[in-house]
Write a protein that holds these residues in place. Structure first.
Motif, short mmCIF file in Angstrom:
data_model
loop_
_atom_site.label_atom_id
_atom_site.label_comp_id
_atom_site.label_asym_id
_atom_site.label_seq_id
_atom_site.Cartn_x
_atom_site.Cartn_y
_atom_site.Cartn_z
N ARG A 8 -4.66 -4.20 3.29
CA ARG A 8 -4.19 -3.25 2.27
C ARG A 8 -5.27 -2.23 1.93
N VAL A 9 -6.51 -2.69 1.77
CA VAL A 9 -7.61 -1.78 1.47
C VAL A 9 -7.78 -0.76 2.60
N SER A 10 -7.65 -1.22 3.84
CA SER A 10 -7.77 -0.31 4.98
C SER A 10 -6.68 0.75 4.96
N ALA A 34 0.81 -1.22 0.00
CA ALA A 34 0.00 0.00 0.00
C ALA A 34 0.84 1.27 0.00
N GLY A 47 -10.88 -2.66 9.28
CA GLY A 47 -10.37 -3.60 8.29
C GLY A 47 -9.56 -4.70 8.91
N ARG A 63 -5.29 -8.63 1.74
CA ARG A 63 -6.16 -7.78 0.92
C ARG A 63 -6.99 -6.84 1.79
N GLU A 119 -5.00 1.81 2.32
CA GLU A 119 -5.13 2.70 1.15
C GLU A 119 -6.26 3.71 1.32
N THR A 120 -7.21 3.44 2.19
CA THR A 120 -8.32 4.37 2.39
C THR A 120 -8.06 5.38 3.52
#
Length: 237
Positions: free
Chosen positions: A120-122, A45, A156, A117, A124-125
């Motif tokens: 990483r989403v957490s 990220a 997340g 995954r 990136e946000t």
């Protein structure tokens, strides 16, 4: 009449053993892989480097490979004659193949991409400005991560951890290929269900194990959703 029909809410010794083993394997799988998953998610990220796409592909490969292939590769790598397994055996006296610890490794490998995954989403946000503000106040990188980044990505983190735990509970293909089907040692809930389904007259036992699996997975998913929403409300509040 089979006495098990009269006690649908009581677990038999075989069922209780399979549930306990599955919970132990899943807990070790997730707790053991969480630090590495955090590191991989942070690298993917927050860093750009040659080969990043390749690293991303390797991390997510177990997600698209047949679980039996994952189990066979683990057997080649971590078996007693494998390059890593031989070192573990000769140096530390540790054997992973055909043990419950090996089942935890198999579950960890299969569920690892889901955990990475979600983390990483957490990451990136998140608003990078919050971390930058903490650094301008004199906080070091580790303190920023522990006091700002980690709390903000908590929804997340919790959701991904429980999702990986649920995936570990349901792992079958890699488990039976790597550690076989040993009662009391590697016969987790999915493996026990498979055994019952293959046994003449085992339809009722298979159905009960199926219901158990569905209930455990459903509870895990509800817990993931509930905790994520609770933490999001706390953070936004």
């Amino acid at each position: 009449m089979d006495s098990s029909l009269l006690t649908p809410l009581t677990l038999s010794a075989t069922e209780a053993e399979a549930v306990r083993l599955s919970l132990r394997v899943s807990l070790w799988a997730v707790s053991g892989s969480l630090p590495l998953a955090l590191l991989c998610a942070w690298v993917l990220a927050r860093r750009s480097f040659p080969g990043k796409v390749l690293l991303d592909g390797v991390i997510h490969l177990p997600l698209v490979l047949p679980p039996v292939v994952v189990g066979y590769l683990l057997l080649l790598l971590l078996g007693r004659k494998g390059p890593v397994g031989k070192i573990l055996l000769e140096t530390f006296g540790v054997t992973l193949a055909f043990t419950w610890q090996g089942a935890a490794v198999a579950a960890a490998v299969v569920s690892f991409p889901l955990l990475v995954r979600a983390l990483r989403v957490s990451l990136e946000t998140l608003d990078p400005g919050l971390e930058a503000a903490a650094r301008t106040l004199g906080a070091g990188p580790l303190r920023v991560f522990l006091t700002v980044t980690l709390p903000l990505m908590a929804p997340g983190l919790i959701g991904g951890t429980i999702l990986a735990f649920a995936r570990s509970l349901s792992e079958f293909g890699a488990t039976i290929t790597f550690v076989s089907n040993i009662p009391g040692q590697t016969r987790t809930l999915p493996v026990a269900l498979y055994t019952a389904a293959q046994t003449p007259g085992g339809d009722w036992a298979a159905l009960r194990l199926c219901v158990l699996s569905v209930c455990l997975a459903f509870v895990a998913l509800l817990a993931s959703e509930g905790l994520s929403r609770f933490l999001k409300r706390r953070i936004s509040g």
